[in-house]
Scaffold this motif. Structure first.
Motif, PDB file in Angstrom:
ATOM      1  N   GLY A  13      -8.455 149.030 -83.673  1.00  0.00           N
ATOM      2  CA  GLY A  13      -7.167 149.666 -83.931  1.00  0.00           C
ATOM      3  C   GLY A  13      -6.703 149.548 -85.363  1.00  0.00           C
ATOM      4  N   GLY A  14      -7.655 149.259 -86.285  1.00  0.00           N
ATOM      5  CA  GLY A  14      -7.286 149.121 -87.689  1.00  0.00           C
ATOM      6  C   GLY A  14      -6.897 150.448 -88.316  1.00  0.00           C
ATOM      7  N   LYS A  15      -6.052 150.375 -89.329  1.00  0.00           N
ATOM      8  CA  LYS A  15      -5.669 151.592 -90.036  1.00  0.00           C
ATOM      9  C   LYS A  15      -6.838 152.089 -90.880  1.00  0.00           C
ATOM     10  CE  LYS A  15      -0.646 151.261 -90.228  1.00  0.00           C
ATOM     11  NZ  LYS A  15       0.559 151.350 -91.092  1.00  0.00           N
ATOM     12  N   GLN A  16      -6.910 153.414 -91.046  1.00  0.00           N
ATOM     13  CA  GLN A  16      -8.026 154.024 -91.757  1.00  0.00           C
ATOM     14  C   GLN A  16      -7.505 155.031 -92.771  1.00  0.00           C
ATOM     15  OE1 GLN A  16     -11.350 154.530 -88.323  1.00  0.00           O
ATOM     16  NE2 GLN A  16      -9.523 155.749 -88.030  1.00  0.00           N
ATOM     17  N   VAL A  17      -8.303 155.258 -93.812  1.00  0.00           N
ATOM     18  CA  VAL A  17      -7.979 156.274 -94.799  1.00  0.00           C
ATOM     19  C   VAL A  17      -9.286 156.972 -95.175  1.00  0.00           C
ATOM     20  CG1 VAL A  17      -8.227 154.653 -96.729  1.00  0.00           C
ATOM     21  CG2 VAL A  17      -6.855 156.730 -97.014  1.00  0.00           C
ATOM     22  N   ALA A  18      -9.211 158.270 -95.401  1.00  0.00           N
ATOM     23  CA  ALA A  18     -10.411 159.017 -95.797  1.00  0.00           C
ATOM     24  C   ALA A  18     -10.893 158.524 -97.159  1.00  0.00           C
ATOM     25  CB  ALA A  18     -10.101 160.510 -95.851  1.00  0.00           C
ATOM     26  N   PRO A  19     -12.185 158.511 -97.401  1.00  0.00           N
ATOM     27  CA  PRO A  19     -12.717 158.022 -98.679  1.00  0.00           C
ATOM     28  C   PRO A  19     -12.479 159.011 -99.815  1.00  0.00           C
ATOM     29  CG  PRO A  19     -14.491 158.855 -97.334  1.00  0.00           C
ATOM     30  CD  PRO A  19     -13.265 158.905 -96.484  1.00  0.00           C
ATOM     31  N   GLU A  20     -12.760 158.562-101.023  1.00  0.00           N
ATOM     32  CA  GLU A  20     -12.587 159.418-102.205  1.00  0.00           C
ATOM     33  C   GLU A  20     -13.802 160.301-102.455  1.00  0.00           C
ATOM     34  OE1 GLU A  20      -9.752 157.379-105.369  1.00  0.00           O
ATOM     35  OE2 GLU A  20     -11.425 156.056-104.857  1.00  0.00           O
ATOM     36  N   MET A  21     -14.905 160.043-101.759  1.00  0.00           N
ATOM     37  CA  MET A  21     -16.086 160.893-101.923  1.00  0.00           C
ATOM     38  C   MET A  21     -16.819 161.023-100.608  1.00  0.00           C
ATOM     39  SD  MET A  21     -19.348 161.890-102.401  1.00  0.00           S
ATOM     40  CE  MET A  21     -20.409 160.440-102.434  1.00  0.00           C
ATOM     41  N   GLU A  22     -17.025 162.259-100.184  1.00  0.00           N
ATOM     42  CA  GLU A  22     -17.858 162.565 -99.033  1.00  0.00           C
ATOM     43  C   GLU A  22     -18.619 163.845 -99.342  1.00  0.00           C
ATOM     44  OE1 GLU A  22     -15.813 160.880 -95.033  1.00  0.00           O
ATOM     45  OE2 GLU A  22     -14.929 162.728 -95.784  1.00  0.00           O
ATOM     46  N   TRP A  23     -19.726 164.049 -98.627  1.00  0.00           N
ATOM     47  CA  TRP A  23     -20.511 165.255 -98.838  1.00  0.00           C
ATOM     48  C   TRP A  23     -19.926 166.420 -98.056  1.00  0.00           C
ATOM     49  CZ3 TRP A  23     -22.865 164.202-102.950  1.00  0.00           C
ATOM     50  CH2 TRP A  23     -23.546 162.995-103.148  1.00  0.00           C
ATOM     51  N   LEU A  24     -20.065 167.599 -98.628  1.00  0.00           N
ATOM     52  CA  LEU A  24     -19.520 168.815 -98.030  1.00  0.00           C
ATOM     53  C   LEU A  24     -19.962 168.997 -96.584  1.00  0.00           C
ATOM     54  CD1 LEU A  24     -18.163 171.616 -98.110  1.00  0.00           C
ATOM     55  CD2 LEU A  24     -20.211 172.482 -99.261  1.00  0.00           C
ATOM     56  N   ALA A  25     -21.244 168.829 -96.309  1.00  0.00           N
ATOM     57  CA  ALA A  25     -21.744 169.046 -94.948  1.00  0.00           C
ATOM     58  C   ALA A  25     -21.107 168.087 -93.960  1.00  0.00           C
ATOM     59  CB  ALA A  25     -23.269 168.895 -94.916  1.00  0.00           C
ATOM     60  N   GLU A  26     -20.796 166.886 -94.411  1.00  0.00           N
ATOM     61  CA  GLU A  26     -20.270 165.864 -93.511  1.00  0.00           C
ATOM     62  C   GLU A  26     -18.767 165.999 -93.295  1.00  0.00           C
ATOM     63  OE1 GLU A  26     -21.600 162.120 -95.066  1.00  0.00           O
ATOM     64  OE2 GLU A  26     -23.664 162.450 -94.412  1.00  0.00           O
ATOM     65  N   VAL A  27     -18.119 166.843 -94.075  1.00  0.00           N
ATOM     66  CA  VAL A  27     -16.692 167.105 -93.891  1.00  0.00           C
ATOM     67  C   VAL A  27     -16.475 168.430 -93.166  1.00  0.00           C
ATOM     68  CG1 VAL A  27     -14.492 167.524 -95.083  1.00  0.00           C
ATOM     69  CG2 VAL A  27     -16.055 165.774 -95.947  1.00  0.00           C
ATOM     70  N   GLY A  28     -17.280 169.432 -93.513  1.00  0.00           N
ATOM     71  CA  GLY A  28     -17.032 170.778 -93.032  1.00  0.00           C
ATOM     72  C   GLY A  28     -17.845 171.225 -91.840  1.00  0.00           C
TER      73      GLY A  28
END
Length: 544
Positions: free
Chosen positions: A214-229
């Protein structure tokens, strides 16, 4: 148990009733539904409503099949099924419910959570190949998978979506067995927690234990396009089937962000490899391509338009804008000995020269990018874009050419070719090729033909290739899949023969005592070095 009570193999009418489905798959006590939500959605986006549009027919209308051709097709189909069944038996006996089977060692591997990636990814193949008793056994095993425990620290949410969620959804759509949809919902509930961030952007490399606690999360500052879209198809299909819009909402937020920044990137129309989901910045990176790190984000655009019955026109405009840029800037005709009219898709690097933007195309091809031929063929038919079908044809022919050019009849993972001076001026020039080989090798003297011959011999470079940085083959499906799609669209009989030659080459060179193995080097003559790896997509995609 509820799962047993709602086992509906083949009962399509009952399995399509919304109330029946809701009762069958609902479980408010499921662990991932009880984990606290820190950043709840305030304005849930709803699935589009209305009558689906009449979309153009994609597949060619085939006439009556001659008896001789039908016999050949059935023989080949059985050969592929035999190859699959052999791999399945080995997996079943030595690594059942594990992620992968080591095709040389016979040992099990846990690379995708330990939830049985090969098991789930193969479900729809078992059904399609009419292996119904094996399918039933596999389903019984798959519905017992516990997605509340994980054997790896960091879960790749994208891979989990395509192998597990996609695997369960495809098998459900084919069989109507509601146990599979229930399981898809479990995976969906788990993956949905990766979107519980302040701006609802996903965490692709997801800390499973932190989320579980149940920890709080935040999106990272770098991810690959395929892994986001690349959540749109699986998430939207899950929302359509369950009537719960939350997954559609999650994917739609990503789509909107991509659309808003599509025209403001360094290569307008396309998105770069690297994105910053934390700051919602999708337009700053300077590297673009259709291959690894980007591929499925583009692939899903025309498929999503079709899946939504044309009710989401944004998918069409996003596809057309991205492909207009890709066709103009990424595709190149390589110089090859037979002057074949083929295309390869490269990687674009945006730099600067004398204070102005400079576009530098890296003429590097990938096996993975062979998917683009199938994508453009579908898009060309769906949106009446003849130029897309023309590009698709040349890209698929390029993948076939590359397969045939290597001694084993298999394309390498990664390679470099010399572009023609222009599309019309594309005759073979041995001197230009050898100079390009020297340049790729970092040599200063581009007229040292003796050195060029030495590099060509040592690197085992077929004519037309200037470098092969990654000479392996991972049992990938992209090339043969695009051949299949283009055949179904055009009916070109030579594509059937090309696909069969590809299958025979792969089967002959990758076969082990147990199953099929990835290859370390396809440039060798004779027996290639094998690796103890057989990813789930071999049975889940390539053979299917």
């Amino acid at each position: 148990m509820l799962q047993d009570n709602y086992r509906l193999t083949g009962s399509r009418s009952a399995s399509q009733d919304p109330e029946f489905i809701a009762k069958a798959i609902e479980d408010d006590n499921y662990f991932w539904r009880k984990v606290p939500t820190h950043y709840p959605v305030q304005d849930m986006r709803q699935l589009p409503t209305g009558n689906p549009r009449a979309l153009p027919k994609i597949q060619k209308s085939f006439g009556k099949e001659p008896r001789k051709e039908a016999n050949i097709r059935r023989e080949r189909r059985e050969a592929v099924k035999k190859a699959f069944a052999r791999c399945w038996r080995s997996y079943r006996s030595k690594a059942f419910k594990s992620d992968e089977l080591g095709p040389i060692s016979g040992k099990s591997k846990e690379l995708f959570g330990g939830w049985g990636a090969t098991l789930v990814d193969s479900l729809d193949t078992l059904w399609i190949m009419s292996m119904r008793s094996e399918f039933e056994e596999a389903v019984n095993a798959a519905v017992s998978i516990d997605f509340t425990t994980c054997v790896i620290e960091t879960v790749n949410a994208f891979e989990t979506a395509i192998r597990y969620l996609g695997g369960f959804l495809a098998a459900y759509d084919l069989s109507g067995d509601l146990r599979l949809l229930r399981k898809a919902r479990e995976v969906g509930d788990m993956l949905y927690k990766a979107f519980d961030t302040p701006n609802r952007m996903p965490i692709s490399r997801w800390d499973f234990e932190n989320a579980k606690k149940g920890g709080k999360q935040v999106a990272p500052e770098m991810e690959w396009l395929a892994e986001v879209g690349s959540f749109s198809m699986e998430f939207t299909r899950l929302s359509v089937l369950t009537g719960d819009p939350k997954w559609y909402d999650a994917a739609e937020r990503v789509r909107v962000a991509l659309e808003e920044q599509q025209s403001s990137t360094q290569l307008p129309g396309m998105w770069p490899f690297a994105l910053n989901p934390r700051d919602m910045n999708f337009n700053s990176d300077t590297t673009f391509g259709l291959g690894a790190l980007a591929d499925s984000t583009y692939e899903y655009l025309p498929k999503m338009f079709a899946m939504m019955g044309g009710l989401m026109p944004s998918y069409q405009s996003m596809y057309e804008n991205s492909m207009e840029t890709a066709i103009k800037h990424l595709l190149f005709r390589p110089m090859v000995p037979d002057s074949a009219d083929i295309l390869i898709s490269g990687t674009m690097h945006i730099g600067s020269k004398e204070g102005k933007k400079a576009l530098n195309l890296e003429h590097q091809g990938q096996h993975l990018v062979c998917f683009a031929g199938g994508m453009l063929a579908i898009g060309g038919k769906l949106f009446d874009k003849p130029e897309h079908l023309e590009a698709a044809t040349k890209l698929v022919d390029g993948c076939i050419w590359t397969y045939n050019a290597l001694p084993l009849g298999i394309m390498p993972e990664n390679f470099v070719m010399e572009p023609c001076p222009s599309d019309k001026e594309c005759g073979w020039d041995e001197l230009i090729w050898k100079r390009a080989v020297l340049r790729e090798a970092g040599e200063d003297d581009l007229d040292n033909m003796e050195k060029a011959d030495e590099i060509i011999a040592q690197s085992r470079l077929p004519k037309g290739f200037t470098k092969i940085p990654e000479p392996g083959y991972l049992l990938r499906p992209e090339a043969i899949e695009s051949v299949f799609i283009l055949y179904r669209i055009t009916g070109r009989p030579d594509l059937l023969e090309s696909a069969w030659v590809m299958f025979e080459s792969i089967q002959m060179n990758t076969k082990t005592a147990l199953a099929n193995a990835a290859l370390g080097d396809v440039t060798v003559h004779g027996d290639p070095p094998k690796e103890d790896s057989m990813e789930s997509f071999w049975m889940g995609e390539t053979l299917k």
